[in-house]
Design a protein around this motif. Sequence first.
Motif, PDB file in Angstrom:
ATOM      1  N   HIS A  65       0.802  -1.229   0.000  1.00 37.04           N
ATOM      2  CA  HIS A  65       0.000   0.000   0.000  1.00 37.04           C
ATOM      3  C   HIS A  65       0.833   1.276   0.000  1.00 37.04           C
ATOM      4  O   HIS A  65       0.376   2.297  -0.508  1.00 37.04           O
ATOM      5  N   PHE A  66       2.037   1.236   0.562  1.00 37.74           N
ATOM      6  CA  PHE A  66       2.841   2.443   0.695  1.00 37.74           C
ATOM      7  C   PHE A  66       3.991   2.462  -0.304  1.00 37.74           C
ATOM      8  O   PHE A  66       4.653   1.449  -0.520  1.00 37.74           O
ATOM      9  N   TYR A  67       4.219   3.647  -0.892  1.00 36.77           N
ATOM     10  CA  TYR A  67       5.306   3.879  -1.830  1.00 36.77           C
ATOM     11  C   TYR A  67       6.069   5.126  -1.406  1.00 36.77           C
ATOM     12  O   TYR A  67       5.544   6.001  -0.717  1.00 36.77           O
ATOM     13  N   ILE A  68       7.300   5.221  -1.872  1.00 38.82           N
ATOM     14  CA  ILE A  68       8.035   6.482  -1.879  1.00 38.82           C
ATOM     15  C   ILE A  68       8.196   6.878  -3.345  1.00 38.82           C
ATOM     16  O   ILE A  68       8.708   6.103  -4.152  1.00 38.82           O
ATOM     17  N   LYS A  69       7.744   8.087  -3.671  1.00 45.66           N
ATOM     18  CA  LYS A  69       7.792   8.541  -5.070  1.00 45.66           C
ATOM     19  C   LYS A  69       8.731   9.734  -5.201  1.00 45.66           C
ATOM     20  O   LYS A  69       8.579  10.731  -4.507  1.00 45.66           O
ATOM     21  N   PRO A 103       5.764  10.481  -0.017  1.00 46.65           N
ATOM     22  CA  PRO A 103       5.136   9.221   0.361  1.00 46.65           C
ATOM     23  C   PRO A 103       3.767   9.112  -0.306  1.00 46.65           C
ATOM     24  O   PRO A 103       3.049  10.110  -0.427  1.00 46.65           O
ATOM     25  N   GLU A 104       3.415   7.908  -0.756  1.00 45.71           N
ATOM     26  CA  GLU A 104       2.160   7.689  -1.487  1.00 45.71           C
ATOM     27  C   GLU A 104       1.438   6.479  -0.913  1.00 45.71           C
ATOM     28  O   GLU A 104       2.082   5.472  -0.592  1.00 45.71           O
ATOM     29  N   GLY A 123       4.254  15.556   0.307  1.00 50.20           N
ATOM     30  CA  GLY A 123       5.688  15.492   0.519  1.00 50.20           C
ATOM     31  C   GLY A 123       6.332  16.852   0.534  1.00 50.20           C
ATOM     32  O   GLY A 123       5.736  17.848   0.978  1.00 50.20           O
ATOM     33  N   VAL A 124       7.548  16.932   0.020  1.00 54.98           N
ATOM     34  CA  VAL A 124       8.302  18.181  -0.023  1.00 54.98           C
ATOM     35  C   VAL A 124       8.978  18.288  -1.380  1.00 54.98           C
ATOM     36  O   VAL A 124       9.391  17.278  -1.966  1.00 54.98           O
ATOM     37  N   GLY A 125       9.067  19.515  -1.912  1.00 54.74           N
ATOM     38  CA  GLY A 125       9.672  19.731  -3.221  1.00 54.74           C
ATOM     39  C   GLY A 125      10.598  20.939  -3.206  1.00 54.74           C
ATOM     40  O   GLY A 125      10.552  21.790  -2.313  1.00 54.74           O
ATOM     41  N   TYR A 126      11.434  20.998  -4.218  1.00 54.33           N
ATOM     42  CA  TYR A 126      12.376  22.096  -4.402  1.00 54.33           C
ATOM     43  C   TYR A 126      12.264  22.536  -5.848  1.00 54.33           C
ATOM     44  O   TYR A 126      12.415  21.718  -6.762  1.00 54.33           O
ATOM     45  N   PHE A 127      11.956  23.822  -6.097  1.00 49.82           N
ATOM     46  CA  PHE A 127      11.684  24.231  -7.473  1.00 49.82           C
ATOM     47  C   PHE A 127      12.385  25.533  -7.824  1.00 49.82           C
ATOM     48  O   PHE A 127      12.712  26.348  -6.959  1.00 49.82           O
TER      49      PHE A 127
END
Length: 243
Positions: A65-69, A103-104, A123-127
């Motif tokens: 059920h859980f992923y890291i994307k 996390p998904e 989650g967290v992103g950098y743009f």
Amino acid sequence: MKSLFFQCTFALLSMLIISQVHGQSFSEKLHLGIGFGPMRYYGDIYSEYTQFSVAGNIRYELNDHFYIKGQVTFGSVGASDQGSERQQLHPFRSNIQEISIMPEFDLLNMNEGSKWTPYIFAGVGYFHYTPFYYEYNDVTKRYDKYNYDLASVPRKINIPFGGGIKYAITDNIRLFGEGNFRLTNTDEIDGYQFKSSSIKNDVYYNFLFGVTFRLGGDYSSHRSQKSSGHSRRNLQNCPPVYL
């Protein structure tokens, strides 16, 4: 905030290494995907228009059920104040490049026969973003491009979150459609910074439609062997028996 992003990246790599040490099949748990779709902005300029985005991602299964994307996104956003009551602003467009870790969670178990599932992620992103605008030049009779003089370096942290639906064509190929919204800590994606605006920080979002591919593993046989209490990986290590 940058340190938090790199800590999350390190944690993802650590989990992948640990899975190899414990003998788990890396390719069975790894999915590569690509998606395309519209991207839009919400901020100080109200007449937004739709731009285009493309994203590539890697999903790693922690369990059923859980992923890291991990995802890389390229796109652009824009808007125009033309025709509005306040026309002191220039129409703008911003090119955006983004990397994120999320996390998904799948609501249903696609590894045990479900053909589809809703899913959510955060989650967290950098743009990085580059806003610019065009003005008509009466001398050259064409539009000239101008970059905005921003108050700070346009590299920021965002908080991506959203959800979607996956559909399995086969055990290893899945279609997906999702909406991804980003909260940011900047008010300058559009090139402006209005202290009196009711919109504190700019937001952008996109919708992706795409496909993912599992890199390895025959999950149809894996499911039947799992139900009998044996994993496919264990059977691969057993010597052949001749009758």
